[in-house]
Scaffold this active site. Structure first.
Site, short mmCIF file in Angstrom:
data_model
loop_
_atom_site.label_atom_id
_atom_site.label_comp_id
_atom_site.label_asym_id
_atom_site.label_seq_id
_atom_site.Cartn_x
_atom_site.Cartn_y
_atom_site.Cartn_z
N HIS A 44 -48.68 -31.74 30.61
CA HIS A 44 -49.87 -31.45 31.41
C HIS A 44 -49.60 -31.77 32.89
O HIS A 44 -50.01 -31.01 33.78
CB HIS A 44 -51.06 -32.31 30.96
CG HIS A 44 -51.49 -32.09 29.54
ND1 HIS A 44 -51.30 -33.03 28.56
CD2 HIS A 44 -52.12 -31.04 28.95
CE1 HIS A 44 -51.80 -32.58 27.41
NE2 HIS A 44 -52.30 -31.38 27.62
N ASP A 157 -47.80 -23.02 24.30
CA ASP A 157 -48.78 -22.27 23.52
C ASP A 157 -48.68 -20.80 23.96
O ASP A 157 -49.57 -20.27 24.63
CB ASP A 157 -50.18 -22.83 23.77
CG ASP A 157 -50.27 -24.30 23.39
OD1 ASP A 157 -50.42 -24.58 22.20
OD2 ASP A 157 -50.14 -25.16 24.28
N VAL A 183 -42.41 -28.27 28.52
CA VAL A 183 -41.80 -29.54 28.89
C VAL A 183 -41.45 -30.29 27.61
O VAL A 183 -42.28 -30.40 26.70
CB VAL A 183 -42.75 -30.38 29.77
CG1 VAL A 183 -42.10 -31.71 30.15
CG2 VAL A 183 -43.15 -29.59 31.01
P1 AMP Z 1 -53.92 -28.90 25.50
O1 AMP Z 1 -54.46 -30.12 26.14
O2 AMP Z 1 -52.97 -29.18 24.38
O3 AMP Z 1 -54.97 -27.88 25.18
O4 AMP Z 1 -53.00 -28.22 26.59
C1 AMP Z 1 -53.49 -27.90 27.87
C2 AMP Z 1 -52.48 -27.04 28.58
O5 AMP Z 1 -51.25 -27.75 28.69
C3 AMP Z 1 -52.18 -25.74 27.81
O6 AMP Z 1 -52.03 -24.68 28.74
C4 AMP Z 1 -50.88 -26.06 27.13
O7 AMP Z 1 -50.08 -24.92 26.87
C5 AMP Z 1 -50.21 -26.95 28.17
N1 AMP Z 1 -49.18 -27.78 27.54
C6 AMP Z 1 -49.34 -28.63 26.50
N2 AMP Z 1 -48.16 -29.18 26.17
C7 AMP Z 1 -47.23 -28.65 27.01
C8 AMP Z 1 -45.81 -28.79 27.17
N3 AMP Z 1 -45.10 -29.61 26.39
N4 AMP Z 1 -45.21 -28.09 28.15
C9 AMP Z 1 -45.91 -27.24 28.95
N5 AMP Z 1 -47.25 -27.07 28.84
C10 AMP Z 1 -47.89 -27.76 27.90
#
Ligand code: AMP
Length: 292
Positions: A44, A157, A183
């Protein structure tokens, strides 16, 4: 150079959010947006840093959206670490944190559902019924509330990113969507809020996912084009760790339909279970250049 914002304005309501965004705009600032479900980690933070590098004001939303959880225990067990989230967001360069209540997002009378169509029926859509309707609806509403110039989504995602690109196109939402590479931890595991629910043994077993994807990537780089062979490279690693698989599938990078051969830009996508934690990951694969 990235300069972390010294102040982060925390807002809880749509009205407060509008006021904060209007103030930024009144200063001539362009606005970036990073929607999250909290439990922030370095993945994030990378999205927030990308937004801070490109734009003047950065809104981070923290909202665990109940309508995109098809599994009640997944929602109940989803990590919530708000105070730490604000600190991570601030250090990464966010200027506004929007942490609304459920009623603020879904006020009395809220009745619309955004259904993204065919792409949302595949992979995650097949295994998590209703997930993408919930995601698309909340993202459309958040984009409407924030009215950012640019919003950032992770390629972790990949199907979600493709759907968000589609709904912003279809609904003429005037926010540009930018993807950010996945990441990973030093050992390859894709960062995820759900990783903190893995115990030590689970954490080790989960490494089979990235190991399998990287093995497939090497095969593709070497010229392998068979979807079955590329998928088998991942399935083999998951089998060694006895990880129950929802899917391992080579799909077209824009439609997410399964393909037989790596003859166009593709995504090799995985969803599997490590104990009671469901993890997803993917790599983008391109056909290797054939040098005559
Ligand atoms: P989430 O809180 O899991 O809904 O993720 C919020 C945003 O962060 C989404 O756009 C995810 O795709 C992105 N995100 C989550 N984990 C990663 C990661 N390891 N690398 C890059 N983006 C991420």
């Amino acid at each position: 150079m990235l300069v972390p914002s010294s102040t982060l304005t925390v807002v809880r309501t749509a009205t407060e959010l509008r006021r904060a965004v209007d103030s930024a705009r009144a200063l001539g600032q362009r606005v970036g947006f990073v929607p999250t479900m909290g439990a922030l980690h370095a993945g994030h933070a990378t999205l927030i840093q990308a937004a801070a590098a490109d734009l003047d004001a950065v809104v981070v939303s923290i909202f665990v959206n109940p309508t995109q959880f098809n599994d009640a225990s997944d929602l109940k067990n989803y990590p919530r670490t708000e105070a730490l989230d604000f600190e991570i967001a601030r250090q990464a360069g966010a200027t506004i944190a929007f942490a609304p209540s459920c009623d603020e997002i879904y006020p009395d009378g809220f009745a619309t559902t955004v259904r993204p169509g065919a792409i949302a029926e595949l992979l995650e859509g097949e295994h998590r019924p209703g997930h993408f309707d919930g995601m698309a609806t909340v993202v459309a509403r958040l984009l409407g509330l924030v009215r950012a110039d640019v919003a950032y989504f992770g390629r972790k995602d990949a199907q979600q990113l493709a759907i968000v690109e589609q709904i912003t196109r279809d609904l003429a939402i005037p926010t540009e969507i930018r993807g950010v590479d996945t990441v990973r931890e030093d050992d390859g595991l894709a960062m995820s809020s759900r990783n903190r629910r893995l115990d030590r043994a689970g954490r080790r077993r989960a490494l089979a996912i990235s190991r399998g994807l990287f093995a497939a990537q090497r095969l593709a780089d070497g010229g392998e084009r068979s979807a079955r062979t590329l998928e088998a490279a991942v399935l083999g690693e998951l089998a060694v760790q006895h990880l129950p698989v929802d899917y391992v599938s080579l799909v077209d990078a824009s439609t997410f339909r399964p393909v037989d051969a790596l003859d166009r830009p593709c995504v090799l996508a995985v969803a599997c279970h490590v104990g009671d934690v469901r993890l997803i990951d993917n790599v983008r694969l391109e056909p290797a250049l054939v040098v005559a």
